[in-house]
Design a protein around this motif. Structure first.
Motif, PDB file in Angstrom:
ATOM      1  N   TYR A  69     -23.721   7.175 100.324  1.00  0.00           N
ATOM      2  CA  TYR A  69     -23.861   8.114 101.435  1.00  0.00           C
ATOM      3  C   TYR A  69     -24.731   7.532 102.554  1.00  0.00           C
ATOM      4  O   TYR A  69     -25.789   6.979 102.249  1.00  0.00           O
ATOM      5  CB  TYR A  69     -24.473   9.424 100.925  1.00  0.00           C
ATOM      6  CG  TYR A  69     -24.599  10.484 101.978  1.00  0.00           C
ATOM      7  CD1 TYR A  69     -23.512  11.247 102.358  1.00  0.00           C
ATOM      8  CD2 TYR A  69     -25.826  10.673 102.637  1.00  0.00           C
ATOM      9  CE1 TYR A  69     -23.630  12.203 103.356  1.00  0.00           C
ATOM     10  CE2 TYR A  69     -25.944  11.629 103.627  1.00  0.00           C
ATOM     11  CZ  TYR A  69     -24.841  12.390 103.988  1.00  0.00           C
ATOM     12  OH  TYR A  69     -24.952  13.328 104.978  1.00  0.00           O
ATOM     13  N   PRO A  70     -24.349   7.572 103.790  1.00  0.00           N
ATOM     14  CA  PRO A  70     -23.192   8.275 104.364  1.00  0.00           C
ATOM     15  C   PRO A  70     -21.941   7.396 104.482  1.00  0.00           C
ATOM     16  O   PRO A  70     -21.026   7.743 105.236  1.00  0.00           O
ATOM     17  CB  PRO A  70     -23.696   8.661 105.745  1.00  0.00           C
ATOM     18  CG  PRO A  70     -24.591   7.513 106.136  1.00  0.00           C
ATOM     19  CD  PRO A  70     -25.182   6.977 104.854  1.00  0.00           C
ATOM     20  N   GLN A  71     -21.893   6.271 103.753  1.00  0.00           N
ATOM     21  CA  GLN A  71     -20.721   5.398 103.888  1.00  0.00           C
ATOM     22  C   GLN A  71     -19.701   5.678 102.791  1.00  0.00           C
ATOM     23  O   GLN A  71     -20.065   5.949 101.659  1.00  0.00           O
ATOM     24  CB  GLN A  71     -21.137   3.930 103.766  1.00  0.00           C
ATOM     25  CG  GLN A  71     -22.069   3.466 104.856  1.00  0.00           C
ATOM     26  CD  GLN A  71     -22.581   2.064 104.564  1.00  0.00           C
ATOM     27  OE1 GLN A  71     -22.627   1.611 103.433  1.00  0.00           O
ATOM     28  NE2 GLN A  71     -22.966   1.376 105.618  1.00  0.00           N
ATOM     29  N   VAL A  72     -18.423   5.546 103.168  1.00  0.00           N
ATOM     30  CA  VAL A  72     -17.345   5.546 102.177  1.00  0.00           C
ATOM     31  C   VAL A  72     -16.565   4.261 102.422  1.00  0.00           C
ATOM     32  O   VAL A  72     -16.269   3.915 103.566  1.00  0.00           O
ATOM     33  CB  VAL A  72     -16.427   6.771 102.340  1.00  0.00           C
ATOM     34  CG1 VAL A  72     -15.213   6.663 101.414  1.00  0.00           C
ATOM     35  CG2 VAL A  72     -17.185   8.052 102.024  1.00  0.00           C
ATOM     36  N   SER A  73     -16.268   3.529 101.357  1.00  0.00           N
ATOM     37  CA  SER A  73     -15.626   2.217 101.541  1.00  0.00           C
ATOM     38  C   SER A  73     -14.111   2.291 101.656  1.00  0.00           C
ATOM     39  O   SER A  73     -13.467   1.314 102.004  1.00  0.00           O
ATOM     40  CB  SER A  73     -15.980   1.302 100.373  1.00  0.00           C
ATOM     41  OG  SER A  73     -17.376   1.207 100.258  1.00  0.00           O
ATOM     42  N   PHE A  74     -13.533   3.423 101.306  1.00  0.00           N
ATOM     43  CA  PHE A  74     -12.075   3.562 101.429  1.00  0.00           C
ATOM     44  C   PHE A  74     -11.732   4.019 102.848  1.00  0.00           C
ATOM     45  O   PHE A  74     -12.311   4.990 103.333  1.00  0.00           O
ATOM     46  CB  PHE A  74     -11.541   4.598 100.435  1.00  0.00           C
ATOM     47  CG  PHE A  74     -11.421   4.082  99.028  1.00  0.00           C
ATOM     48  CD1 PHE A  74     -10.267   3.441  98.602  1.00  0.00           C
ATOM     49  CD2 PHE A  74     -12.461   4.242  98.125  1.00  0.00           C
ATOM     50  CE1 PHE A  74     -10.144   2.973  97.299  1.00  0.00           C
ATOM     51  CE2 PHE A  74     -12.352   3.779  96.824  1.00  0.00           C
ATOM     52  CZ  PHE A  74     -11.191   3.133  96.411  1.00  0.00           C
ATOM     53  N   ALA A  75     -10.771   3.355 103.457  1.00  0.00           N
ATOM     54  CA  ALA A  75     -10.301   3.781 104.774  1.00  0.00           C
ATOM     55  C   ALA A  75      -9.017   4.605 104.642  1.00  0.00           C
ATOM     56  O   ALA A  75      -8.250   4.722 105.586  1.00  0.00           O
ATOM     57  CB  ALA A  75     -10.085   2.559 105.661  1.00  0.00           C
ATOM     58  N   VAL A  76      -8.778   5.124 103.453  1.00  0.00           N
ATOM     59  CA  VAL A  76      -7.649   6.043 103.233  1.00  0.00           C
ATOM     60  C   VAL A  76      -8.225   7.336 102.658  1.00  0.00           C
ATOM     61  O   VAL A  76      -9.398   7.384 102.292  1.00  0.00           O
ATOM     62  CB  VAL A  76      -6.617   5.451 102.235  1.00  0.00           C
ATOM     63  CG1 VAL A  76      -5.916   4.245 102.815  1.00  0.00           C
ATOM     64  CG2 VAL A  76      -7.282   5.100 100.897  1.00  0.00           C
ATOM     65  N   ASN A  77      -7.398   8.368 102.581  1.00  0.00           N
ATOM     66  CA  ASN A  77      -7.860   9.614 101.957  1.00  0.00           C
ATOM     67  C   ASN A  77      -8.296   9.326 100.533  1.00  0.00           C
ATOM     68  O   ASN A  77      -7.597   8.642  99.791  1.00  0.00           O
ATOM     69  CB  ASN A  77      -6.719  10.638 101.946  1.00  0.00           C
ATOM     70  CG  ASN A  77      -6.564  11.288 103.294  1.00  0.00           C
ATOM     71  OD1 ASN A  77      -7.431  12.025 103.736  1.00  0.00           O
ATOM     72  ND2 ASN A  77      -5.479  10.989 103.970  1.00  0.00           N
TER      73      ASN A  77
END
Ligand SMILES: Cc1ncc(C[n+]2csc(CCOP(=O)(O)OP(=O)(O)O)c2C)c(N)n1
Ligand code: SF4
Ligand SMILES: [Mg+2]
Length: 300
Positions: free
Chosen positions: A60-68
């Motif tokens: 948090y606050p990062q998410v490594s997936f650039a898809v749903n």
């Protein structure tokens, strides 16, 4: 040893749909997922349960997936993607791929019942298991996919103890026994073969399963630049095999003419360092029995 793959470098997208994961250097799990997403593209809806991948892609606050992307409970990957596929169908979304990604513990152990349901119902999903051969995220406990003789914190080696005393479960056979439309094994050390299998799975409807061998420097105890070397050695020594089950038939993608000695694969890994010549021999004998069975099934 090489495999003739129809998948070419020119087919490879330069779009990155997984980046910035906080995995250990040399982590094969992220290599597998990155390559799979390059093939599947951005219209992919991903579900991951508790595992190294979930722990390292949500800082948090990062998410490594650039898809749903959704994280689910440890046993629930298959049931969650079954629901996602039903929702996609109700909404008339025909251009999406529903993808579950889980570790060996989340697949071969606690998630197996839900996965069996997905396969039996032939839900329209792809399930990718990255197999690092133990519960790594929680501190290297043995799973039913941990190989015979491997040290883990729950299969100790030392005075009077020889690591895991059971052979691994054959997940590929279990899934193929459900007569799914497509099921394959793969390895991050054979990326074109892996991506070709993902591309093939994408083009098929129904329950598809890909079991990817994913070396883990932290849990196996080797230095991080050797991930691909160990992935290759596993295949070259016959301790992992590359196969497909499609239209009711089993096929081997690579059959080494002679196997490299198991010792070459085992001796540099900390989890096997207690092993003796006798252990190497037992492992090779079991390998040969497994290959005999495998070749019978391929012939049939
Ligand atoms: C019901 C339940 N039991 C135990 C846990 C703790 N737990 C989280 S991840 C994990 C191990 C995951 O192993 P695996 O699926 O092989 O993935 P890896 O960590 O190796 O990537 C465990 C035991 C949990 N989250 N939920
Ligand atoms: S412990 Fe292994 S699987 Fe987990 S992030 Fe590190 S290298 Fe990857
Ligand atoms: Mg694991």
């Amino acid at each position: 040893m090489t495999i003739d793959s129809k998948f070419q470098f020119s087919d490879l997208s330069d779009q990155e749909l997984l980046y910035g994961a906080k995995t250990c250097p040399g982590c094969a799990a992220t290599i597998a997922v990155r390559l799979a997403l390059k093939v599947l593209g951005e219209r992919t809806f991903v579900c991951v349960p508790a595992c190294c991948l979930a722990a390292t892609t949500n800082a948090y606050p990062q998410v490594s997936f650039a898809v749903n992307y959704v994280v689910t409970a440890f046993p629930a990957t298959a049931s969650t993607i079954a629901g996602m596929a039903a929702a996609a169908e109700m909404q008339g979304l025909e251009d999406v791929t529903i993808l579950g990604i889980a570790g060996d513990g989340g697949t071969a152990d606690i998630g197996l019942q839900a996965l069996s349901g997905v396969c039996e119902r032939n839900d329209n999903v792809i399930y990718l298991c990255y197999d690092n051969e133990a519960y790594m995220n929680t501190g290297i406990q043995r799973s039913s996919s941990t190989p015979w003789g491997a040290w883990t914190t729950t299969s100790p080696a030392g005075e009077g103890e020889r690591g895991k005393t059971k052979y691994r479960k054959n997940l590929f056979d279990i899934i193929a026994a459900h007569r799914v439309p497509y099921c394959a094994t793969a390895s991050v050390a054979y990326p074109m073969d892996l991506m070709e299998k993902v591309a093939k799975a994408k083009a098929i409807k129904g329950a598809r399963f890909i079991h990817v061998h994913a070396p883990c420097p932290t849990g196996w105890g080797y230095s991080s630049e050797k991930t691909i070397e160990y992935g290759k050695l596993a295949v070259e020594s016959g301790l992992w095999y590359l196969a497909e089950y499609e239209n009711g038939e089993m096929k081997l993608n690579l059959t080494p003419k002679t196997f490299k000695p198991a010792e070459l694969y085992l001796k540099g890994q900390r989890r096997f360092r207690h092993m003796t010549e006798q252990d190497y021999k037992l492992i090779e004998e079991n390998r040969d029995r497994e290959w005999d069975l495998l070749k019978e099934r391929v012939k049939a």
